[in-house]
Design a protein around this motif. Structure first.
Motif, mmCIF file in Angstrom:
data_model
loop_
_atom_site.group_PDB
_atom_site.id
_atom_site.type_symbol
_atom_site.label_atom_id
_atom_site.label_comp_id
_atom_site.label_asym_id
_atom_site.label_seq_id
_atom_site.Cartn_x
_atom_site.Cartn_y
_atom_site.Cartn_z
ATOM 1 N N LYS A 61 0.874 -1.176 0.000
ATOM 2 C CA LYS A 61 0.000 0.000 0.000
ATOM 3 C C LYS A 61 0.907 1.221 0.000
ATOM 4 O O LYS A 61 1.798 1.336 0.835
ATOM 5 C CB LYS A 61 -0.889 -0.004 1.243
ATOM 6 N N THR A 62 0.691 2.127 -0.959
ATOM 7 C CA THR A 62 1.575 3.277 -1.106
ATOM 8 C C THR A 62 0.778 4.550 -1.354
ATOM 9 O O THR A 62 -0.194 4.537 -2.110
ATOM 10 C CB THR A 62 2.548 3.072 -2.284
ATOM 11 N N GLU A 63 1.223 5.621 -0.736
ATOM 12 C CA GLU A 63 0.725 6.953 -1.043
ATOM 13 C C GLU A 63 1.938 7.827 -1.318
ATOM 14 O O GLU A 63 2.916 7.794 -0.568
ATOM 15 C CB GLU A 63 -0.097 7.518 0.112
ATOM 16 N N ALA A 64 1.873 8.594 -2.408
ATOM 17 C CA ALA A 64 3.024 9.410 -2.792
ATOM 18 C C ALA A 64 2.570 10.763 -3.311
ATOM 19 O O ALA A 64 1.480 10.904 -3.868
ATOM 20 C CB ALA A 64 3.844 8.695 -3.854
ATOM 21 N N GLU A 65 3.449 11.740 -3.131
ATOM 22 C CA GLU A 65 3.210 13.081 -3.627
ATOM 23 C C GLU A 65 4.520 13.589 -4.225
ATOM 24 O O GLU A 65 5.584 13.421 -3.627
ATOM 25 C CB GLU A 65 2.755 13.976 -2.478
ATOM 26 N N GLN A 66 4.431 14.172 -5.409
ATOM 27 C CA GLN A 66 5.621 14.658 -6.103
ATOM 28 C C GLN A 66 5.345 16.044 -6.659
ATOM 29 O O GLN A 66 4.262 16.304 -7.182
ATOM 30 C CB GLN A 66 5.986 13.720 -7.247
ATOM 31 N N TRP A 67 6.332 16.902 -6.568
ATOM 32 C CA TRP A 67 6.258 18.175 -7.259
ATOM 33 C C TRP A 67 7.597 18.429 -7.943
ATOM 34 O O TRP A 67 8.634 17.962 -7.488
ATOM 35 C CB TRP A 67 5.863 19.316 -6.326
ATOM 36 N N SER A 68 7.525 19.134 -9.061
ATOM 37 C CA SER A 68 8.725 19.445 -9.835
ATOM 38 C C SER A 68 8.639 20.871 -10.363
ATOM 39 O O SER A 68 7.549 21.379 -10.623
ATOM 40 C CB SER A 68 8.876 18.508 -11.039
ATOM 41 N N VAL A 69 9.796 21.466 -10.538
ATOM 42 C CA VAL A 69 9.908 22.744 -11.214
ATOM 43 C C VAL A 69 10.943 22.556 -12.322
ATOM 44 O O VAL A 69 11.937 21.846 -12.131
ATOM 45 C CB VAL A 69 10.294 23.879 -10.228
ATOM 46 N N PHE A 70 10.699 23.129 -13.495
ATOM 47 C CA PHE A 70 11.616 22.928 -14.608
ATOM 48 C C PHE A 70 11.735 24.206 -15.434
ATOM 49 O O PHE A 70 10.817 25.043 -15.446
ATOM 50 C CB PHE A 70 11.173 21.751 -15.490
ATOM 51 N N ALA A 71 12.862 24.338 -16.104
ATOM 52 C CA ALA A 71 13.102 25.475 -16.986
ATOM 53 C C ALA A 71 14.080 25.066 -18.081
ATOM 54 O O ALA A 71 14.920 24.188 -17.888
ATOM 55 C CB ALA A 71 13.668 26.656 -16.194
ATOM 56 N N ASN A 72 13.933 25.716 -19.224
ATOM 57 C CA ASN A 72 14.747 25.391 -20.381
ATOM 58 C C ASN A 72 14.899 26.657 -21.219
ATOM 59 O O ASN A 72 13.941 27.410 -21.383
ATOM 60 C CB ASN A 72 14.046 24.303 -21.196
ATOM 61 N N ALA A 73 16.090 26.900 -21.736
ATOM 62 C CA ALA A 73 16.325 28.036 -22.628
ATOM 63 C C ALA A 73 17.081 27.558 -23.854
ATOM 64 O O ALA A 73 18.094 26.859 -23.732
ATOM 65 C CB ALA A 73 17.118 29.132 -21.923
ATOM 66 N N ALA A 74 16.570 27.902 -25.027
ATOM 67 C CA ALA A 74 17.224 27.559 -26.292
ATOM 68 C C ALA A 74 17.750 28.852 -26.914
ATOM 69 O O ALA A 74 16.972 29.739 -27.281
ATOM 70 C CB ALA A 74 16.245 26.869 -27.228
ATOM 71 N N TRP A 75 19.085 28.956 -26.995
ATOM 72 C CA TRP A 75 19.733 30.158 -27.518
ATOM 73 C C TRP A 75 20.220 29.897 -28.935
ATOM 74 O O TRP A 75 20.994 28.975 -29.179
ATOM 75 C CB TRP A 75 20.890 30.540 -26.608
ATOM 76 N N LYS A 76 19.764 30.692 -29.861
ATOM 77 C CA LYS A 76 20.210 30.604 -31.258
ATOM 78 C C LYS A 76 21.503 31.415 -31.345
ATOM 79 O O LYS A 76 21.487 32.623 -31.588
ATOM 80 C CB LYS A 76 19.127 31.165 -32.179
ATOM 81 N N ALA A 77 22.652 30.752 -31.065
ATOM 82 C CA ALA A 77 23.948 31.431 -30.982
ATOM 83 C C ALA A 77 24.360 32.018 -32.324
ATOM 84 O O ALA A 77 24.888 33.128 -32.395
ATOM 85 C CB ALA A 77 25.013 30.468 -30.476
ATOM 86 N N THR A 78 24.144 31.252 -33.389
ATOM 87 C CA THR A 78 24.391 31.728 -34.757
ATOM 88 C C THR A 78 23.225 31.249 -35.605
ATOM 89 O O THR A 78 22.316 30.581 -35.111
ATOM 90 C CB THR A 78 25.719 31.175 -35.325
#
Length: 190
Positions: A61-78
């Motif tokens: 028997k299991t009870e679980a709670e999860q939270w996440s925060v995420f971020a991503n940046a794509a830089w067009k260098a050239t």
């Protein structure tokens, strides 16, 4: 209904929600950022036939709670090179009960030759938290060709063994649980 029916299973409930924001940050940088939440509950259910003389009734028997925060940046260098940097942080709180009852029906007495020890382990906590970064380089000199390289870290949460049978007739939380796993992945392609 067949008389030889035997079927363990689980009742499983899950709720998850993700909020995501994305768009251009500047003329050459696009971003994605967000939050993720998940709640789950698992309870065992069993169906045994009347022909079963010896066996076990085991469950998790299991009870679980999860939270996440995420971020991503794509830089067009050239005009041909993109650098994509991102990360995710997750926190998982899990509490479980793991049990085995009756290797002889209606008792908690193990068979003399059985490696299974009846037990009832309560309130097993297996919390985990992970930081998972990633980096992707993509080179695209024309619309028909793209070369990329990627490195990222991934994780799998620990938990409780649903088939734990207390080998050696010694049931304890330390041997019923398993630890989290992590891996660093590398990928190159075109």
């Amino acid at each position: 209904m067949p008389t030889n029916l035997y079927g363990p299973g689980d009742n499983y409930e899950q709720f998850s929600q993700e909020i995501r924001f994305s768009g251009p940050l500047t003329g050459s940088i696009d971003y994605t950022a967000g939050l993720y939440y998940q709640r789950e509950k698992q309870q065992p259910r069993f169906l045994f036939n009347n022909r079963m003389v010896f066996g076990r009734l085991a469950g998790l028997k299991t009870e679980a709670e999860q939270w996440s925060v995420f971020a991503n940046a794509a830089w067009k260098a050239t005009s041909t090179l993109t650098v994509d940097v991102g990360a995710r942080y997750s926190d998982i709180q899990r509490e479980s009960d793991q049990f085995v009852f009756g290797t002889i029906p209606l008792t908690t007495t193990p068979l003399p030759t059985s490696p299974i020890s009846p037990h009832d382990l309560q309130d097993i906590e297996t919390p985990d938290d992970f930081f998972m970064p990633q980096l992707v380089l993509a080179y695209q000199p024309n619309r028909d060709f793209n070369l990329f390289a990627k490195v990222m870290k991934g994780n799998k949460a620990g938990g409780v063994d649903s088939q734990y049978a207390a080998p050696g007739n010694v049931a304890n939380i330390a041997s019923a649980t398993f630890k989290a796993e992590s891996a660093t992945a590398y990928e190159v392609g075109f």
